[in-house]
Every structure is written in structure tokens, then in C-alpha cells.
Design an enzyme around this catalytic site. Structure first.
Site, mmCIF file in Angstrom:
data_model
loop_
_atom_site.group_PDB
_atom_site.id
_atom_site.type_symbol
_atom_site.label_atom_id
_atom_site.label_comp_id
_atom_site.label_asym_id
_atom_site.label_seq_id
_atom_site.Cartn_x
_atom_site.Cartn_y
_atom_site.Cartn_z
ATOM 1 N N LYS A 164 30.412 50.355 32.557
ATOM 2 C CA LYS A 164 31.507 50.596 33.421
ATOM 3 C C LYS A 164 32.849 50.819 32.507
ATOM 4 O O LYS A 164 33.108 49.980 31.822
ATOM 5 C CB LYS A 164 31.942 49.675 34.225
ATOM 6 C CG LYS A 164 32.840 49.983 35.306
ATOM 7 C CD LYS A 164 33.499 48.993 36.081
ATOM 8 C CE LYS A 164 34.602 48.012 35.348
ATOM 9 N NZ LYS A 164 36.037 49.115 35.156
ATOM 10 N N GLU A 202 40.393 35.909 29.972
ATOM 11 C CA GLU A 202 40.651 35.446 31.236
ATOM 12 C C GLU A 202 39.151 36.040 32.046
ATOM 13 O O GLU A 202 38.418 35.323 32.498
ATOM 14 C CB GLU A 202 41.629 35.960 31.900
ATOM 15 C CG GLU A 202 42.002 35.730 33.270
ATOM 16 C CD GLU A 202 43.029 36.496 33.771
ATOM 17 O OE1 GLU A 202 43.829 37.185 33.224
ATOM 18 O OE2 GLU A 202 43.147 36.535 35.245
ATOM 19 N N SER A 225 39.697 41.056 28.410
ATOM 20 C CA SER A 225 40.588 39.837 28.238
ATOM 21 C C SER A 225 39.810 38.759 28.135
ATOM 22 O O SER A 225 38.776 38.589 28.746
ATOM 23 C CB SER A 225 41.523 39.876 29.577
ATOM 24 O OG SER A 225 40.829 39.775 30.842
ATOM 25 N N GLU A 246 33.537 40.300 23.547
ATOM 26 C CA GLU A 246 34.554 40.555 22.565
ATOM 27 C C GLU A 246 36.014 40.517 23.290
ATOM 28 O O GLU A 246 36.289 41.375 24.217
ATOM 29 C CB GLU A 246 34.304 42.068 21.742
ATOM 30 C CG GLU A 246 35.221 42.182 20.585
ATOM 31 C CD GLU A 246 36.228 42.786 20.475
ATOM 32 O OE1 GLU A 246 37.436 42.074 20.649
ATOM 33 O OE2 GLU A 246 36.198 43.999 20.453
ATOM 34 N N CYS A 277 42.631 44.625 19.960
ATOM 35 C CA CYS A 277 42.420 43.391 20.232
ATOM 36 C C CYS A 277 42.841 42.446 18.822
ATOM 37 O O CYS A 277 43.036 41.368 18.835
ATOM 38 C CB CYS A 277 41.006 43.121 20.603
ATOM 39 S SG CYS A 277 39.895 44.082 19.775
ATOM 40 N N GLU A 330 48.387 36.605 23.772
ATOM 41 C CA GLU A 330 48.382 38.129 23.581
ATOM 42 C C GLU A 330 49.238 38.909 24.250
ATOM 43 O O GLU A 330 49.115 38.913 25.883
ATOM 44 C CB GLU A 330 46.799 38.457 23.923
ATOM 45 C CG GLU A 330 46.538 39.695 23.357
ATOM 46 C CD GLU A 330 45.008 40.025 23.567
ATOM 47 O OE1 GLU A 330 44.380 39.794 24.652
ATOM 48 O OE2 GLU A 330 44.230 40.671 22.648
HETATM 49 P P1 NAI Z 1 40.487 43.105 31.603
HETATM 50 O O1 NAI Z 1 39.760 42.249 31.075
HETATM 51 O O2 NAI Z 1 40.767 42.789 33.397
HETATM 52 O O3 NAI Z 1 39.892 44.521 31.916
HETATM 53 C C1 NAI Z 1 38.758 44.961 31.037
HETATM 54 C C2 NAI Z 1 37.567 45.524 31.594
HETATM 55 O O4 NAI Z 1 36.957 44.317 32.434
HETATM 56 C C3 NAI Z 1 37.916 46.598 32.617
HETATM 57 O O5 NAI Z 1 36.897 47.501 32.582
HETATM 58 C C4 NAI Z 1 37.938 45.968 33.947
HETATM 59 O O6 NAI Z 1 37.593 46.987 35.088
HETATM 60 C C5 NAI Z 1 36.761 45.013 33.803
HETATM 61 N N1 NAI Z 1 36.898 43.696 34.733
HETATM 62 C C6 NAI Z 1 38.067 43.191 35.250
HETATM 63 N N2 NAI Z 1 37.796 42.170 35.952
HETATM 64 C C7 NAI Z 1 36.226 41.943 35.943
HETATM 65 C C8 NAI Z 1 35.385 41.024 36.475
HETATM 66 N N3 NAI Z 1 35.931 40.192 37.324
HETATM 67 N N4 NAI Z 1 34.255 41.290 36.155
HETATM 68 C C9 NAI Z 1 33.632 42.117 35.323
HETATM 69 N N5 NAI Z 1 34.727 43.124 34.899
HETATM 70 C C10 NAI Z 1 35.811 43.015 35.096
HETATM 71 O O7 NAI Z 1 41.745 43.393 31.128
HETATM 72 P P2 NAI Z 1 43.123 44.112 31.700
HETATM 73 O O8 NAI Z 1 43.726 43.316 32.933
HETATM 74 O O9 NAI Z 1 43.016 45.753 31.789
HETATM 75 O O10 NAI Z 1 44.222 43.858 30.699
HETATM 76 C C11 NAI Z 1 44.585 42.269 30.484
HETATM 77 C C12 NAI Z 1 44.947 41.851 29.174
HETATM 78 O O11 NAI Z 1 43.570 41.861 28.463
HETATM 79 C C13 NAI Z 1 45.779 42.708 28.185
HETATM 80 O O12 NAI Z 1 47.102 42.389 28.355
HETATM 81 C C14 NAI Z 1 45.380 42.175 26.928
HETATM 82 O O13 NAI Z 1 45.945 41.132 26.459
HETATM 83 C C15 NAI Z 1 43.764 41.816 27.303
HETATM 84 N N6 NAI Z 1 43.003 42.882 26.909
HETATM 85 C C16 NAI Z 1 42.239 42.735 25.663
HETATM 86 C C17 NAI Z 1 41.391 43.692 25.220
HETATM 87 C C18 NAI Z 1 40.514 43.497 24.263
HETATM 88 O O14 NAI Z 1 40.130 44.460 23.294
HETATM 89 N N7 NAI Z 1 40.112 42.588 23.733
HETATM 90 C C19 NAI Z 1 41.042 44.914 25.868
HETATM 91 C C20 NAI Z 1 42.156 45.211 27.150
HETATM 92 C C21 NAI Z 1 42.922 44.063 27.236
HETATM 93 MG MG MG Z 2 42.669 42.448 34.644
#
Ligand code: NAI
Ligand code: MG
Length: 502
Positions: free
Chosen positions: A207, A262, A260, A281, A315, A412
Site C-alpha cells: 500500500k 506512532e 511514523s 523503519e 526520516c 520529529e
Molecule cells: P503515517 O505513519 O500515518 O503513514 C505512513 C503510512 O502508514 C501511510 O501509508 C499510511 O496510510 C499508513 N498507515 C496509517 N495508519 C496506519 C495503520 N493504523 N496501519 C497501517 N498503516 C497505516 O505517517 P503520517 O501520518 O503521514 O505522518 C506523520 C508523521 O510521521 C510525520 O510528521 C513524520 O514525523 C512521520 N513520518 C515518518 C516517516 C519515515 O520515513 N520514518 C515517513 C512519513 C512520516
Molecule cells: Mg498518520
């Protein structure tokens, strides 16, 4: 940057057009230089399941936009649990029937073909990536797309050499793997996930992030052109609920997540007690550490590259600067000068250094955390550049006088914001750099080789760069310590994370 000998011209030397709006500080105006390759977008994208584009069973679509203009680019199918299940069934059939049994040297041919087809269409993919994600075209053109192709090439090279993945042991594919990726490197994260999985003989349900699905769906066109057997890669688009369904599906032998911390924790909690393999990651709060003997100009450039290019949507971004007290004032002065000449704006322009923030939600998060930093006592410096009237943009920002307890030193921000702290001794630098819940990367700037070795041993970070930053190679494993996650991507270690030892 030293002051210019003469003031910048008030009109373009080439076109003679006056461009007063571009003149600020001591920045010379450039003519716009937009990349013009056709991104070949379709108005509507369906799910990619079993080798075909199919509508979602629920018949729903969501819009995906260009964050630099807020205009709709396309609509994308919203996958529900039944679609995710269909994707897994297709992946299971492909794993059992074709891909898992195929000789590695045959799988390699498909991976090479995908890499070459992506190279053929590199410009088109770079423009699509920039339109959908907001990153500057020079990043997507020079980094994201070539690195994505490099990952397919690299792993194609492994596919017929799997007996060397774990010397002395035999390896076998895990089966079907579920993968969820974020929006900061949509195509590259997909390559990091898919290439090793396929080389090892696994099949995939992936996804993409809800804000950046387009290049994944365009790559599905390449999978078709490459003749990849149906079901080997399946793409389901949607938001968190779709992601949760991908992670939880009983057919998934392994799940891999980038995003994230979280959400990583939510996934881990929900899968506790199952026998799924997992790699995560997650976030980072990397320190770039500048010692007083460092080549200062080079270090400043590395720090700027580490946090401002790509809008800090990285990240492993160097979001904290730890600077040795004797050079702190000089480094901060140089950083301010450098910020004045960063070009912020149209991501499609080849001159742009800092593009659009990926979404309004992310922009609000950055604004909020910077406000918190100022309220907690940090001093704010922002590049005086003009920002486009539409779209999601944020000025490159320095926060000085930050202490370790400030939220901007701990959380972050994921935006073009650098929190600056100082230190006096090597031990203090190590202690401050490690004083974080994360541990993805770090950077050390010093002339002393022995200090580089000491720091790289003592820093609790998956990657430590010395006198450089954000350098990547598919052969080099990448991954975190502590809340930055576990498992490695890239290199022999990365492919091992997609293997079963038998
Ligand atoms: P997110 O962690 O919510 O989204 C990342 C992916 O996870 C997306 O494809 C999303 O649809 C999916 N996702 C969301 N909730 C899920 C769940 N319960 N189960 C499975 N998949 C799920 O990140 P978001 O909300 O876009 O960004 C929030 C913060 O996260 C950012 O401000 C940043 O600090 C951090 N982040 C870190 C990243 C990294 O590469 N380590 C990449 C993106 C965001
Ligand atoms: Mg999110």
C-alpha cells in the site's frame, strides 16, 4: 555568501523581463526553468491486483493532489478489506504457482527488465513524483528515480546468488509479504520494499501512502510491460484503514512498514502473538555534529543538504545540529547566509532547492511544532524568501538556543526546520546526540580520523555519515536503533530479512 560586487540585475539578461518579485537579499534572479517532460498521468487509477487494474469493490475513489498547487491530479481507487483479501489471494497463487518456484536467475531477468524500463521512463517518473509529492525536480530526477532503478538492479544481482545470503545455510522465500510505505520517497521506498522481496522469491501486497500513490501505480504499468507474472506484485491504495488491513491479513508471512513511530507501534501491538515476521523503519531525530576542526563550509553545506533539501521530509534528516562552542557563532552565521539564498518554490523548476510540504496536515504539524519551539524559548530565524501564494510551503527555519528538553529537540518535525544546540567536549556531543528516543542516523564533521571512529562506535544510530550526509547505496544496509525501528533494508542484511533459513 559574500556580498555581490554589483547588485543583481532587475531584469532577466536573456528575456529582458523585469522580475522585481524575485529579488530579495543578495540572491540573483534566474529565469524560471521548469522541467517539461510529460508525466503521462491518467485521470483515474484503479487497484493493481493479479496483474490487472481493477476497480475497488466498494466503487469509491479519492483525489490525489499536487501539494504545490493544491490542484487535483487524479483520482485513485479506495481499497477495502475485500480488495486487500483479493490482492493476498492473488499473491498467494503467484507465490505457490510461479514466483517462489522459479529459478533465481529467471527472477533476476524480470528485476533487470523493471530497472531498465524505469530508466527508460526516468524523466516521466521524476515529473510524476514531483507533481504528486512536492519535492524539487532535481531531487526526484537525480536521486529518487535513479536510486529506485539502482535498487532493482542491485537486487536482480542477488537473485541468482542467494546461496551467499547466509553462508553455510540454505535460504527460502517467506511467501507473501505485506508492505506499507510513506509519502516522503514514494517510488524509492517502494523499490526498497519490493526489490529484495521479489529477488528472494516472495510475492507482495503493498500500500502506497494516500497522498502519493501515483508513481507506484505508474510502476504497475512497467510490471505489465516487463511481463511480471500476475499476482507477484499487488498494489492497494487507500489510507490507514487499508494499511491496517494489509498488515493484519492472515496470509502475510511478513510485514514491512515505513512511517511514523506512532503507527509502527499500533501495528506491532495489533500483530503481537502472531507468527508474522516484521521489520519497521520509523522516525528519526538525527544529529549532525560539527567539531571545531571540521571544514566549516563543507559542513554547513552538508547540514543544509541534510535538513532543507527535500523539505526535511526525510526520516534520517539531520534535524538537530550539535555544534562545538568555539565555532558555533561562525557556523550559525554561515547557515543564515546560506538560508537567504535557498530557492523555495515551484518544485518543477530545476533551480528550486526546497519544494512543497507534502500535505496541509504535515504543514500544520510543522507550524505547530515551530510555534511550540518559540514558546519554549528557542530563537527563530527564517529565510526571507517569498513563498508561492498557493500550495503548502514553509520557510527554511533555524531554531537557536534550543536545549535538550525542548520538544523541537526531541520530536520529529519532518519539515525544513533545524534545531541548533551546542557542546564543549566529545563526550558531551555523544551524550547529547544519543539523548533521543530515536537512532536512525547521525553525521560527524571533523578532520580527525580517530574521532570519526570513536563517534561512529559510540553513536547509537543505524547509519553514521562522516564529513558527508544522506549518502545512499543499495549495497549498504539502512535501519534504526531504539524507536527508529528494527530490521535492515539494502545489502545482504536487507535481503536476509525477506528470507527463511532452512
Ligand atoms: P503515517 O505513519 O500515518 O503513514 C505512513 C503510512 O502508514 C501511510 O501509508 C499510511 O496510510 C499508513 N498507515 C496509517 N495508519 C496506519 C495503520 N493504523 N496501519 C497501517 N498503516 C497505516 O505517517 P503520517 O501520518 O503521514 O505522518 C506523520 C508523521 O510521521 C510525520 O510528521 C513524520 O514525523 C512521520 N513520518 C515518518 C516517516 C519515515 O520515513 N520514518 C515517513 C512519513 C512520516
Ligand atoms: Mg498518520
Amino acid at each position: 555568501m559574500p556580498p555581490l560586487a554589483s547588485p543583481p540585475p532587475k531584469s532577466s539578461p536573456r528575456s529582458g523581463r523585469p522580475r522585481p518579485e524575485l529579488i530579495f537579499g543578495d540572491l540573483w534572479p534566474y529565469d524560471p526553468a521548469p522541467e517539461t517532460a510529460d508525466p503521462k498521468l491518467k485521470p483515474r487509477y484503479d487497484l493493481f491486483i493479479d496483474g490487472k487494474f481493477v476497480p475497488a469493490r466498494g466503487g469509491k475513489y479519492f483525489d490525489t493532489i499536487n501539494p504545490a498547487t493544491e490542484k487535483k491530479l487524479a483520482e485513485v481507487a479506495l481499497a477495502g478489506p475485500a480488495d486487500v483479501d483479493a490482492a493476498y489471494q492473488a499473491a498467494r497463487r503467484a507465490a505457490d504457482g510461479v514466483w517462489g518456484r522459479m529459478a533465481g536467475r529467471e527472477r533476476a531477468k524480470y528485476l533487470f527488465r523493471i530497472a531498465r524500463l524505469l530508466q527508460d521512463r526516468a524523466r516521466e517518473f521524476a515529473v510524476a513524483e514531483t507533481l504528486n509529492g512536492g519535492k524539487p525536480i532535481k531531487e526526484s530526477r537525480d536521486f529518487d528515480v535513479p536510486m529506485a532503478a539502482a535498487h532493482f538492479f542491485y537486487h536482480a544481482g542477488w537473485a541468482d546468488k542467494l546461496e551467499y545470503v547466509a553462508p553455510g545455510r540454505r535460504v527460502a522465500p517467506l511467501g507473501v509479504v505485506g508492505q506499507v510505505i510513506p509519502w516522503n520517497f514514494p517510488l524509492l521506498m517502494l523499490a526498497w520494499k519490493i526489490a529484495p522481496a521479489l529477488a528472494m522469491g516472495n510475492t507482495v501486497v503493498l500500500k502506497p501512502a494516500e497522498t502519493t500513490p501515483i508513481t507506484a501505480l505508474k510502476l504497475a504499468e512497467i510490471f505489465q510491460d516487463a511481463g511480471l507474472p500476475p499476482g507477484v506484485v499487488n498494489l492497494v491504495t487507500g489510507a490507514g484503514a487499508t494499511g491496517a488491513a494489509v498488515m493484519a491479513h492472515p496470509i502475510a508471512a511478513k510485514v514491512a512498514f515505513t512511517g511514523s513511530t506512532e503507527v509502527g507501534k499500533i501495528i506491532m501491538r495489533s500483530l503481537a502473538g502472531t507468527d508474522k515476521k516484521m521489520t519497521m523503519e520509523l522516525g528519526g531525530k538525527a544529529a549532525n555534529i560539527i567539531f571545531d576542526d571540521a571544514p566549516i563550509n563543507q559542513a554547513v553545506e552538508g547540514v543544509v543538504n541534510g535538513i532543507f533539501f527535500n523539505q526535511g521530509h526525510v526520516c534520517c534528516a539531520g534535524s538537530r545540529l550539535l555544534v562545538h562552542e568555539p565555532v558555533a557563532e561562525a557556523v550559525i552565521a554561515k547557515l543564515k547566509q546560506r538560508l537567504r539564498v535557498l530557492r523555495v518554490g515551484d518544485p518543477l523548476d530545476k533551480n528550486t532547492d526546497v519544494g512543497a510540504i507534502n500535505s496541509r496536515e504535515q504543514l500544520n504539524k510543522i507550524r505547530h511544532l515551530v510555534d511550540v519551539g518559540v514558546k519554549e524559548g528557542a530563537e527563530l530565524y527564517q529565510a526571507p524568501c517569498p513563498l508561492p501564494a498557493r500550495g503548502f510551503f514553509f520557510r527554511p527555519t533555524l531554531l537557536t538556543g534550543v536545549t535538550q528538553s525542548h520538544r523541537v529537540a526531541r520530536e520529529e518535525i519532518f519539515g525544513p526546520v533545524l534545531s541548533i544546540l551546542t557542546f564543549r567536549t566529545v563526550d558531551e556531543a555523544v551524550e547529547k546526540a544519543n539523548n533521543t528516543a530515536f537512532g536512525l542516523s547521525a553525521g560527524v564533521w571533523t578532520d580527525k580520523g580517530s574521532r570519526i571512529l570513536k563517534m561512529s562506535t559510540e553513536l547509537k544510530a543505524g547509519v553514521v555519515w562522516a564529513n558527508t550526509f544522506n549518502k545512499f547505496d543499495p549495497a549498504s544496509p539502512f535501519g534504526g536503533y531504539k524507536e527508529s525501528g528494527f530490521g535492515r533494508e539494502g545489502g545482504r542484511q536487507g535481503i536476509l530479512d525477506y528470507a527463511k533459513l532452512v
